[in-house]
Design a protein around this motif. Structure first.
Motif, mmCIF file in Angstrom:
data_model
loop_
_atom_site.group_PDB
_atom_site.id
_atom_site.type_symbol
_atom_site.label_atom_id
_atom_site.label_comp_id
_atom_site.label_asym_id
_atom_site.label_seq_id
_atom_site.Cartn_x
_atom_site.Cartn_y
_atom_site.Cartn_z
ATOM 1 N N GLY A 1 38.467 25.811 27.040
ATOM 2 C CA GLY A 1 39.512 26.268 27.959
ATOM 3 C C GLY A 1 39.124 27.570 28.636
ATOM 4 N N SER A 2 38.527 28.478 27.862
ATOM 5 C CA SER A 2 38.057 29.739 28.425
ATOM 6 C C SER A 2 36.986 29.501 29.481
ATOM 7 N N SER A 3 36.063 28.585 29.182
ATOM 8 C CA SER A 3 34.992 28.260 30.118
ATOM 9 C C SER A 3 35.544 27.730 31.436
ATOM 10 N N LEU A 4 36.509 26.836 31.350
ATOM 11 C CA LEU A 4 37.103 26.257 32.551
ATOM 12 C C LEU A 4 37.813 27.327 33.386
ATOM 13 N N ALA A 5 38.570 28.193 32.706
ATOM 14 C CA ALA A 5 39.292 29.240 33.423
ATOM 15 C C ALA A 5 38.336 30.234 34.073
ATOM 16 N N ALA B 1 42.546 41.670 41.915
ATOM 17 C CA ALA B 1 42.313 40.819 40.749
ATOM 18 C C ALA B 1 42.571 41.549 39.435
ATOM 19 N N ALA B 2 42.062 42.781 39.295
ATOM 20 C CA ALA B 2 42.180 43.493 38.013
ATOM 21 C C ALA B 2 43.633 43.785 37.635
ATOM 22 N N PRO B 3 44.461 44.342 38.529
ATOM 23 C CA PRO B 3 45.872 44.546 38.160
ATOM 24 C C PRO B 3 46.615 43.240 37.882
ATOM 25 N N SER B 4 46.249 42.177 38.578
ATOM 26 C CA SER B 4 46.881 40.876 38.312
ATOM 27 C C SER B 4 46.579 40.425 36.888
ATOM 28 N N SER B 5 45.335 40.653 36.452
ATOM 29 C CA SER B 5 44.964 40.321 35.075
ATOM 30 C C SER B 5 45.773 41.149 34.082
ATOM 31 N N TYR C 1 44.768 38.037 49.453
ATOM 32 C CA TYR C 1 45.644 38.465 48.367
ATOM 33 C C TYR C 1 45.893 37.366 47.346
ATOM 34 N N ALA C 2 46.316 36.196 47.812
ATOM 35 C CA ALA C 2 46.649 35.120 46.879
ATOM 36 C C ALA C 2 45.420 34.661 46.102
ATOM 37 N N MET C 3 44.294 34.526 46.788
ATOM 38 C CA MET C 3 43.067 34.068 46.161
ATOM 39 C C MET C 3 42.576 35.087 45.121
ATOM 40 N N SER C 4 42.639 36.368 45.483
ATOM 41 C CA SER C 4 42.190 37.427 44.574
ATOM 42 C C SER C 4 43.099 37.527 43.358
ATOM 43 N N ALA C 5 44.409 37.427 43.583
ATOM 44 C CA ALA C 5 45.348 37.489 42.468
ATOM 45 C C ALA C 5 45.164 36.301 41.533
ATOM 46 N N ALA C 6 44.946 35.111 42.099
ATOM 47 C CA ALA C 6 44.723 33.924 41.271
ATOM 48 C C ALA C 6 43.451 34.072 40.441
ATOM 49 N N ALA C 7 42.414 34.656 41.028
ATOM 50 C CA ALA C 7 41.179 34.891 40.280
ATOM 51 C C ALA C 7 41.436 35.820 39.102
ATOM 52 N N GLY C 8 42.221 36.859 39.327
ATOM 53 C CA GLY C 8 42.543 37.792 38.249
ATOM 54 C C GLY C 8 43.349 37.148 37.140
ATOM 55 N N VAL C 9 44.324 36.326 37.511
ATOM 56 C CA VAL C 9 45.151 35.640 36.516
ATOM 57 C C VAL C 9 44.295 34.701 35.668
ATOM 58 N N LEU C 10 43.445 33.927 36.317
ATOM 59 C CA LEU C 10 42.585 32.996 35.584
ATOM 60 C C LEU C 10 41.589 33.726 34.701
ATOM 61 N N ASP C 11 41.068 34.852 35.178
ATOM 62 C CA ASP C 11 40.152 35.636 34.356
ATOM 63 C C ASP C 11 40.853 36.151 33.109
ATOM 64 N N SER C 12 42.108 36.555 33.248
ATOM 65 C CA SER C 12 42.874 37.025 32.106
ATOM 66 C C SER C 12 43.112 35.901 31.102
ATOM 67 N N VAL C 13 43.471 34.728 31.603
ATOM 68 C CA VAL C 13 43.655 33.567 30.719
ATOM 69 C C VAL C 13 42.366 33.251 29.976
ATOM 70 N N LEU D 1 37.100 31.432 42.881
ATOM 71 C CA LEU D 1 38.095 32.069 43.750
ATOM 72 C C LEU D 1 37.712 33.505 44.065
ATOM 73 N N GLY D 2 37.200 34.238 43.061
ATOM 74 C CA GLY D 2 36.790 35.613 43.304
ATOM 75 C C GLY D 2 35.625 35.692 44.270
ATOM 76 N N GLY D 3 34.681 34.775 44.147
ATOM 77 C CA GLY D 3 33.557 34.748 45.063
ATOM 78 C C GLY D 3 33.988 34.454 46.488
ATOM 79 N N LEU D 4 34.917 33.524 46.651
ATOM 80 C CA LEU D 4 35.431 33.232 47.983
ATOM 81 C C LEU D 4 36.184 34.429 48.558
ATOM 82 N N GLY D 5 36.971 35.075 47.705
ATOM 83 C CA GLY D 5 37.715 36.239 48.168
ATOM 84 C C GLY D 5 36.800 37.353 48.634
ATOM 85 N N ALA D 6 35.699 37.543 47.935
ATOM 86 C CA ALA D 6 34.753 38.601 48.285
ATOM 87 C C ALA D 6 33.990 38.289 49.566
ATOM 88 N N ARG D 7 34.061 37.050 50.042
ATOM 89 C CA ARG D 7 33.449 36.715 51.322
ATOM 90 C C ARG D 7 34.336 37.109 52.491
#
Length: 278
Positions: free
Chosen positions: A9-13, A37-41, A205-217, A20-26
């Motif tokens: 599960g960790s691997s998938l998340a 991403a970090a505050p969202s996590s 914003y949405a993409m970066s926040a989603a990346a942070g949430v998934l990284d936290s999970v 998502l983070g890579g796309l956001g950074a583009r």
């Protein structure tokens, strides 16, 4: 078996978060992405506090803070790596580096594997390599800078995982909360110092926040897996996260999946089955 499922599960998340983070950074400077991403996590981990508990002991604070510094470096290096692509090569390179150090630490700490594990662990490492198999025709060759960033990101991820594993087992999500608070502070401080270089582009914003949430999970699942199983096994299973990134890059960005990568995905499935028998 529980540790194995948590690690998967960790691997998938992690794989989805990296994509998502890579796309956001583009779309904007990488620090702008990480600032979201970090505050969202951190918000997710604070919400999990009442559920999983948190004991702010000196060990949890110390190891959590160390993981936070490594996490901030991992965020920036990884998202920058994936932003300059190609994701289907650089993500697995990062994963291989991130797997080796935790495996070494686990074995040095006295972890022992059964016969199935002795076969499954090297096979899982080989799977990570195969997933990053040659780029071939029609796929961009990564630059030297991109490869150096990938190695740096892998080392930072490895240090983060090792530090989290060293935190007291009864500390709940305290190491994650402390670590994320530190990584958020480091990121915001860096953004403040470099604000003139961040450009005018707005982050996704949405993409970066989603990346942070998934990284936290992913971090929570890894912590629970490491506490219920061997670090050497959990780290390698977690390091299979490029499978998710590669598949998403294929379906969304039309990046080619090569024969070697398909073999790697199959080897990963066999390795997971063997490790489940350990």
């Amino acid at each position: 078996m529980l540790a194995l499922l948590l690690a998967l599960g960790s691997s998938l998340a992690y794989g989805c978060a990296d994509f998502l983070g890579g796309l956001g950074a583009r779309k904007a400077h990488v620090l702008r992405t990480v600032m979201i991403a970090a505050p969202s996590s951190l918000a997710v981990e604070l919400l999990l506090w009442p559920v999983l508990g948190a004991s702010l002991s000196p060990g949890a604070i110390g190891w959590g803070a160390a993981s936070g510094v490594a996490s901030a470096a991992a965020f920036v290096l990884l998202y920058r790596t994936l932003a300059i692509g190609p994701m289907n090569v650089l993500s697995p390179v990062t994963a291989l580096v991130s797997a080796m150090l935790p495996v070494g630490v686990g074995l040095l700490q006295g972890e022992r594997l059964g016969t199935a594990g002795l076969v499954g662990l090297p096979l899982a490492l080989a799977a990570v390599v195969l997933v990053s198999a040659g780029h071939g025709a029609g796929s961009a060759r990564p630059s030297r800078t991109a490869l150096l960033l990938a190695f740096g990101a892998g080392a930072a991820i490895a240090m983060q995982l090792v530090f989290l594993h060293q935190a007291p087992s009864g500390s709940g999500v305290a190491p994650l909360i402390v670590g994320r608070a530190v990584s958020s502070a480091v990121t915001l401080a860096a953004a403040g110092l470099l604000h003139r270089r961040l450009g005018a582009e707005k982050p996704a914003y949405a993409m970066s926040a989603a990346a942070g949430v998934l990284d936290s999970v992913a971090n929570v699942l890894f912590l629970l897996a490491a506490r219920s199983g061997d670090l050497a096994v959990v780290a390698v299973i977690t390091a299979l996260y490029p499978a998710g990134t590669v598949l998403l890059a294929r379906s969304v960005l039309a990046e080619r999946i090569h024969r070697g990568q398909l073999v790697g995905l199959g080897a990963a499935a066999v390795a997971v089955s063997l490790l489940a028998l350990t």
